[in-house]
Design a protein around this motif. Structure first.
Motif, PDB file in Angstrom:
ATOM      1  N   TRP A 168       0.830  -1.201   0.000  1.00 49.54           N
ATOM      2  CA  TRP A 168       0.000   0.000   0.000  1.00 49.54           C
ATOM      3  C   TRP A 168       0.863   1.249   0.000  1.00 49.54           C
ATOM      4  CZ3 TRP A 168      -0.608   4.239   3.150  1.00 49.54           C
ATOM      5  CH2 TRP A 168      -1.702   5.059   2.824  1.00 49.54           C
ATOM      6  N   VAL A 169       1.943   1.242   0.793  1.00 53.14           N
ATOM      7  CA  VAL A 169       2.859   2.395   0.838  1.00 53.14           C
ATOM      8  C   VAL A 169       3.504   2.602  -0.531  1.00 53.14           C
ATOM      9  CG1 VAL A 169       5.021   3.269   1.822  1.00 53.14           C
ATOM     10  CG2 VAL A 169       3.290   2.261   3.319  1.00 53.14           C
ATOM     11  N   ARG A 170       3.928   1.529  -1.168  1.00 56.82           N
ATOM     12  CA  ARG A 170       4.527   1.628  -2.502  1.00 56.82           C
ATOM     13  C   ARG A 170       3.517   2.167  -3.511  1.00 56.82           C
ATOM     14  NH1 ARG A 170       5.833  -3.907  -4.069  1.00 56.82           N
ATOM     15  NH2 ARG A 170       6.451  -2.967  -6.044  1.00 56.82           N
ATOM     16  N   PHE A 171       2.296   1.680  -3.410  1.00 55.70           N
ATOM     17  CA  PHE A 171       1.218   2.128  -4.297  1.00 55.70           C
ATOM     18  C   PHE A 171       0.948   3.621  -4.094  1.00 55.70           C
ATOM     19  CE2 PHE A 171      -3.483   2.270  -5.251  1.00 55.70           C
ATOM     20  CZ  PHE A 171      -3.374   1.972  -6.606  1.00 55.70           C
ATOM     21  N   PHE A 172       0.868   4.038  -2.840  1.00 56.17           N
ATOM     22  CA  PHE A 172       0.610   5.440  -2.500  1.00 56.17           C
ATOM     23  C   PHE A 172       1.734   6.340  -3.001  1.00 56.17           C
ATOM     24  CE2 PHE A 172       1.283   8.928   0.560  1.00 56.17           C
ATOM     25  CZ  PHE A 172       0.080   9.610   0.401  1.00 56.17           C
ATOM     26  N   LEU A 173       2.984   5.961  -2.728  1.00 53.04           N
ATOM     27  CA  LEU A 173       4.122   6.795  -3.098  1.00 53.04           C
ATOM     28  C   LEU A 173       4.317   6.861  -4.612  1.00 53.04           C
ATOM     29  CD1 LEU A 173       6.735   5.802  -0.359  1.00 53.04           C
ATOM     30  CD2 LEU A 173       5.354   7.885  -0.483  1.00 53.04           C
ATOM     31  N   SER A 174       4.105   5.746  -5.302  1.00 55.03           N
ATOM     32  CA  SER A 174       4.261   5.758  -6.761  1.00 55.03           C
ATOM     33  C   SER A 174       3.189   6.620  -7.418  1.00 55.03           C
ATOM     34  CB  SER A 174       4.230   4.334  -7.327  1.00 55.03           C
ATOM     35  OG  SER A 174       3.018   3.676  -6.997  1.00 55.03           O
ATOM     36  N   THR A 175       1.972   6.610  -6.867  1.00 58.19           N
ATOM     37  CA  THR A 175       0.908   7.475  -7.391  1.00 58.19           C
ATOM     38  C   THR A 175       1.226   8.935  -7.119  1.00 58.19           C
ATOM     39  OG1 THR A 175      -0.672   5.699  -6.900  1.00 58.19           O
ATOM     40  CG2 THR A 175      -1.593   7.835  -7.468  1.00 58.19           C
ATOM     41  N   LEU A 176       1.768   9.225  -5.924  1.00 56.52           N
ATOM     42  CA  LEU A 176       2.204  10.589  -5.616  1.00 56.52           C
ATOM     43  C   LEU A 176       3.232  11.077  -6.622  1.00 56.52           C
ATOM     44  CD1 LEU A 176       2.818  10.955  -1.751  1.00 56.52           C
ATOM     45  CD2 LEU A 176       1.113  12.131  -3.138  1.00 56.52           C
ATOM     46  N   LEU A 177       4.185  10.203  -6.931  1.00 55.99           N
ATOM     47  CA  LEU A 177       5.258  10.556  -7.868  1.00 55.99           C
ATOM     48  C   LEU A 177       4.699  10.859  -9.253  1.00 55.99           C
ATOM     49  CD1 LEU A 177       8.327  10.816  -7.590  1.00 55.99           C
ATOM     50  CD2 LEU A 177       8.523   8.489  -8.477  1.00 55.99           C
ATOM     51  N   ILE A 178       3.755  10.067  -9.694  1.00 49.24           N
ATOM     52  CA  ILE A 178       3.130  10.299 -11.001  1.00 49.24           C
ATOM     53  C   ILE A 178       2.425  11.657 -11.026  1.00 49.24           C
ATOM     54  CG2 ILE A 178       1.211   9.554 -12.486  1.00 49.24           C
ATOM     55  CD1 ILE A 178       2.130   6.674 -11.847  1.00 49.24           C
ATOM     56  N   GLY A 179       1.699  11.974  -9.965  1.00 51.02           N
ATOM     57  CA  GLY A 179       1.026  13.266  -9.881  1.00 51.02           C
ATOM     58  C   GLY A 179       2.002  14.425  -9.913  1.00 51.02           C
ATOM     59  N   GLY A 180       3.078  14.321  -9.148  1.00 52.12           N
ATOM     60  CA  GLY A 180       4.064  15.402  -9.084  1.00 52.12           C
ATOM     61  C   GLY A 180       4.805  15.597 -10.389  1.00 52.12           C
ATOM     62  N   GLY A 227       1.107  19.036  -7.899  1.00 55.36           N
ATOM     63  CA  GLY A 227       0.826  17.696  -8.412  1.00 55.36           C
ATOM     64  C   GLY A 227       0.625  16.680  -7.304  1.00 55.36           C
ATOM     65  N   LEU A 228       1.354  16.835  -6.209  1.00 53.99           N
ATOM     66  CA  LEU A 228       1.163  15.936  -5.061  1.00 53.99           C
ATOM     67  C   LEU A 228      -0.244  16.089  -4.484  1.00 53.99           C
ATOM     68  CD1 LEU A 228       4.555  16.241  -3.117  1.00 53.99           C
ATOM     69  CD2 LEU A 228       3.904  14.569  -4.859  1.00 53.99           C
ATOM     70  N   ILE A 229      -0.721  17.335  -4.447  1.00 52.29           N
ATOM     71  CA  ILE A 229      -2.093  17.582  -3.967  1.00 52.29           C
ATOM     72  C   ILE A 229      -3.100  16.918  -4.898  1.00 52.29           C
ATOM     73  CG2 ILE A 229      -3.836  19.361  -3.545  1.00 52.29           C
ATOM     74  CD1 ILE A 229      -1.452  21.228  -2.778  1.00 52.29           C
ATOM     75  N   PHE A 230      -2.896  17.072  -6.219  1.00 45.27           N
ATOM     76  CA  PHE A 230      -3.789  16.430  -7.189  1.00 45.27           C
ATOM     77  C   PHE A 230      -3.785  14.921  -7.007  1.00 45.27           C
ATOM     78  CE2 PHE A 230      -2.900  20.088 -10.396  1.00 45.27           C
ATOM     79  CZ  PHE A 230      -3.712  20.932  -9.663  1.00 45.27           C
ATOM     80  N   SER A 231      -2.602  14.370  -6.731  1.00 39.91           N
ATOM     81  CA  SER A 231      -2.478  12.923  -6.543  1.00 39.91           C
ATOM     82  C   SER A 231      -3.243  12.450  -5.316  1.00 39.91           C
ATOM     83  CB  SER A 231      -1.003  12.537  -6.423  1.00 39.91           C
ATOM     84  OG  SER A 231      -0.875  11.171  -6.122  1.00 39.91           O
ATOM     85  N   VAL A 232      -3.172  13.213  -4.233  1.00 31.58           N
ATOM     86  CA  VAL A 232      -3.902  12.849  -3.012  1.00 31.58           C
ATOM     87  C   VAL A 232      -5.407  12.897  -3.264  1.00 31.58           C
ATOM     88  CG1 VAL A 232      -4.425  13.584  -0.649  1.00 31.58           C
ATOM     89  CG2 VAL A 232      -2.051  13.521  -1.435  1.00 31.58           C
ATOM     90  N   ILE A 233      -5.861  13.928  -3.990  1.00 31.35           N
ATOM     91  CA  ILE A 233      -7.286  14.018  -4.359  1.00 31.35           C
ATOM     92  C   ILE A 233      -7.683  12.788  -5.170  1.00 31.35           C
ATOM     93  CG2 ILE A 233      -8.968  15.289  -5.773  1.00 31.35           C
ATOM     94  CD1 ILE A 233      -7.396  17.856  -5.007  1.00 31.35           C
ATOM     95  N   CYS A 293      -3.070   9.742 -12.719  1.00 33.77           N
ATOM     96  CA  CYS A 293      -3.093   9.055 -11.419  1.00 33.77           C
ATOM     97  C   CYS A 293      -4.238   8.043 -11.358  1.00 33.77           C
ATOM     98  CB  CYS A 293      -3.237  10.061 -10.281  1.00 33.77           C
ATOM     99  SG  CYS A 293      -1.777  11.088 -10.005  1.00 33.77           S
ATOM    100  N   ASN A 294      -5.410   8.443 -11.848  1.00 35.68           N
ATOM    101  CA  ASN A 294      -6.561   7.535 -11.830  1.00 35.68           C
ATOM    102  C   ASN A 294      -6.323   6.308 -12.701  1.00 35.68           C
ATOM    103  OD1 ASN A 294      -7.977   9.111 -10.055  1.00 35.68           O
ATOM    104  ND2 ASN A 294      -9.321  10.026 -11.576  1.00 35.68           N
TER     105      ASN A 294
END
Length: 199
Positions: free
Chosen positions: A6-18, A56-62, A184-185
């Motif tokens: 889950w952490v890897r999934f979360f961080l990789s999605t954050l990276l894509i957004g940023g 982008g990190l904010i967009f990723s969290v959304i 991200c989606n």
């Protein structure tokens, strides 16, 4: 899903957004920023990139909040309708309603007397086509029953996540928020099975 995955999934999605926001931000305002690259103003470039990356990190969290909310809604939908077929019909109706809203209500709210319907139709068509493409790959990776839920997520949930920029209706902000959220989606939708099945 294990906590490590889950952490890897979360961080990789954050990276894509940023990263995607950084690239798209420079592309959208290339006319303003190209002199920085020509004059090799590294500090200024890095400060803008840092700001875009943060946005982008904010967009990723959304996007991630929307994704996990959709997983819950999807389960509720299946439970309420007690039929995949009926739930799919409900999702198709909502997809059509949201696409109609993206055209008609935005045109009513923001168009001036000289504007035509085409730009508003174009953005809705773009959202729909991206949804179709992602849903096709999701169906190919899993099964044919995944197409409608994937399309629903890519159209309806993306539009809800995109709402802050829709309210502002400024062209650069519309695209700066939309494209990273779509990326991200799409990433979450297509990659979740790989993270849940990995050890």
């Amino acid at each position: 899903m294990k906590s490590r995955n889950w952490v890897r999934f979360f961080l990789s999605t954050l990276l894509i957004g940023g990263i995607s926001s950084g690239i798209i931000g420079f592309v959208l305002k290339w006319g303003e920023y190209k002199d920085l690259f020509i004059n090799f103003e590294i500090i200024e470039i890095l400060s803008i990139l840092f700001w875009l990356f943060g946005v982008g990190l904010i967009f990723s969290v959304i996007s991630q909040m929307g994704f996990f909310a959709y997983l819950t809604i999807h389960r509720f939908g299946l439970g309420i309708f007690r039929s995949v077929f009926l739930w799919n019909i409900a999702q198709v109706v909502l997809i059509l309603f949201v696409l109609f809203d993206l055209v008609y209500f935005r045109y009513q709210l923001f168009a001036n007397e000289t504007e035509t319907l085409l730009p508003y139709l174009g953005i809705a068509l773009y959202v729909f086509l991206v949804g179709i493409i992602v849903a096709f790959f999701k169906q190919k990776d899993t099964n044919k029953e995944a197409f409608i839920p994937a399309l629903f997520f890519m159209v309806v949930v993306t539009s809800i996540e995109w709402f802050p920029a829709l309210r502002v209706n400024e062209e650069n902000w519309l695209l700066l928020m939309l494209i990273p959220i779509q990326m991200c989606n799409a990433y979450q939708l297509l990659m979740l099975p790989k993270f849940t099945n990995s050890k």
